[in-house]
Motif scaffolding. Sequence first.
Motif, short mmCIF file in Angstrom:
data_model
loop_
_atom_site.label_atom_id
_atom_site.label_comp_id
_atom_site.label_asym_id
_atom_site.label_seq_id
_atom_site.Cartn_x
_atom_site.Cartn_y
_atom_site.Cartn_z
N CYS A 30 62.33 26.62 63.74
CA CYS A 30 61.10 27.08 64.08
C CYS A 30 60.58 28.18 62.79
O CYS A 30 61.74 29.24 62.88
CB CYS A 30 61.14 27.50 65.60
SG CYS A 30 59.62 28.62 66.08
N SER A 32 55.36 27.34 63.50
CA SER A 32 55.63 26.00 62.87
C SER A 32 56.94 25.45 63.35
O SER A 32 57.87 26.23 63.41
CB SER A 32 55.12 25.66 61.55
OG SER A 32 56.05 26.20 60.57
N ILE A 33 57.10 24.07 63.68
CA ILE A 33 58.47 23.69 64.05
C ILE A 33 58.32 22.33 63.10
O ILE A 33 57.68 21.75 62.88
CB ILE A 33 58.29 23.39 65.57
CG1 ILE A 33 59.72 22.82 65.97
CG2 ILE A 33 57.34 22.50 65.97
CD1 ILE A 33 60.17 23.06 67.55
N THR A 63 52.45 30.17 69.71
CA THR A 63 53.04 28.96 69.85
C THR A 63 52.90 27.95 68.52
O THR A 63 51.90 28.14 67.95
CB THR A 63 52.63 28.00 70.88
OG1 THR A 63 51.14 27.92 71.04
CG2 THR A 63 52.83 29.34 72.19
N SER A 64 53.77 27.12 68.47
CA SER A 64 53.70 26.20 67.40
C SER A 64 53.01 24.79 67.79
O SER A 64 52.70 24.70 68.84
CB SER A 64 55.17 25.60 66.95
OG SER A 64 55.63 24.83 67.69
N GLN A 65 52.92 23.91 66.79
CA GLN A 65 52.57 22.53 67.22
C GLN A 65 53.35 21.62 68.07
O GLN A 65 54.51 22.10 67.89
CB GLN A 65 51.88 21.81 65.87
CG GLN A 65 53.08 21.07 65.43
CD GLN A 65 53.83 22.05 64.23
OE1 GLN A 65 53.94 23.10 64.39
NE2 GLN A 65 54.76 21.50 63.69
N ASN A 66 53.04 20.55 68.71
CA ASN A 66 53.99 19.75 69.51
C ASN A 66 54.56 18.75 68.30
O ASN A 66 53.86 18.20 67.53
CB ASN A 66 53.07 19.07 70.41
CG ASN A 66 52.96 19.97 71.66
OD1 ASN A 66 53.54 20.91 71.90
ND2 ASN A 66 51.86 19.74 72.30
N GLN A 110 58.21 16.13 73.76
CA GLN A 110 57.54 16.69 72.74
C GLN A 110 58.36 18.05 72.71
O GLN A 110 58.69 18.64 73.59
CB GLN A 110 55.99 17.30 73.04
CG GLN A 110 55.10 16.04 73.10
CD GLN A 110 53.75 16.15 73.10
OE1 GLN A 110 53.33 17.08 74.01
NE2 GLN A 110 52.62 15.35 72.60
N TYR A 111 58.42 18.55 71.29
CA TYR A 111 59.22 19.68 70.97
C TYR A 111 58.40 20.59 70.55
O TYR A 111 57.53 20.33 69.69
CB TYR A 111 60.68 19.64 70.16
CG TYR A 111 61.85 18.85 70.80
CD1 TYR A 111 62.83 19.38 71.40
CD2 TYR A 111 61.82 17.39 70.76
CE1 TYR A 111 63.89 18.74 71.78
CE2 TYR A 111 62.74 16.69 71.33
CZ TYR A 111 63.72 17.45 71.94
OH TYR A 111 64.86 16.60 72.50
N TRP A 112 58.68 22.22 70.87
CA TRP A 112 57.74 23.21 70.12
C TRP A 112 58.34 24.46 70.49
O TRP A 112 59.62 24.61 71.27
CB TRP A 112 56.56 23.10 71.05
CG TRP A 112 56.47 23.31 72.62
CD1 TRP A 112 56.71 22.33 73.63
CD2 TRP A 112 56.13 24.52 73.42
NE1 TRP A 112 56.58 22.85 74.66
CE2 TRP A 112 56.18 24.13 74.58
CE3 TRP A 112 55.79 25.98 73.10
CZ2 TRP A 112 56.11 25.11 75.63
CZ3 TRP A 112 55.65 26.82 73.95
CH2 TRP A 112 55.79 26.38 74.96
N CYS A 113 58.18 25.38 69.87
CA CYS A 113 58.50 26.90 70.21
C CYS A 113 57.32 27.90 70.05
O CYS A 113 56.32 27.57 69.63
CB CYS A 113 59.45 27.03 68.78
SG CYS A 113 58.59 27.03 67.01
N GLU A 114 57.99 28.95 70.64
CA GLU A 114 56.84 30.09 70.53
C GLU A 114 57.77 31.57 70.28
O GLU A 114 58.84 31.52 70.34
CB GLU A 114 56.64 30.23 72.16
CG GLU A 114 57.56 30.86 73.05
CD GLU A 114 56.92 31.38 74.51
OE1 GLU A 114 56.09 30.59 74.82
OE2 GLU A 114 57.93 31.77 75.10
#
Length: 204
Positions: free
Chosen positions: A67, A47-48, A142-145, A121-125
Amino acid sequence: MESFLVWSVDKMTEWTINLVCYATSDQGGDCSSNLPLIVYKPPKKVSIQFLNHTGPMFERHQYSLQCTVQDVAPVGNLIVTFYRGQTPLGQLRSNWTTEKTPVNESFTLIITPFKEDNGSQYWCEAKLELGPAGPQHPPVETSQNLTVMVLWNPEPIHPTKLHMKEEKHLDSELKTNQQPLGSGTTNSYRGCFLWFALLAHLIN
């Protein structure tokens, strides 16, 4: 001579396992060899979020993007990458290089948004590196956007440009309010001509 043993478990409860292979020679004597073992567990959830911040952001201010990776092992083999859209912003690794059991860990990246980032949109993996002998496509979660709103101040107007715009506006108003001189002069000449024509008619 080679021999194989297939070992399978339904659920892992012991993460620090030492495997030893023992062999006995027909000619007498025993030997053993320690086998290196790494038990991998892909992240359960990624999650982010922004740390200590909610709502719109201001341009050129710094914010902490966090993250969080849950239930992953070994965390020392984990690589976390932050993204804005499809643009990678940075990669982080854990400092727990000797931890073998599943853990939760948060990774933080400092960002400075600009007005062009509004609506991004920010996200992380989270990716587990399995080494050269591991699968070619390691497990990735991967996280949500996280869509952001960036507020910025309008560009300041230079005083000289503002003064020129005011003068131009006033000049336009003056031209609009001015009476056309040509029409008044023409009406005066026309009136004098009619007067002389009437006077000449009376004399005759």
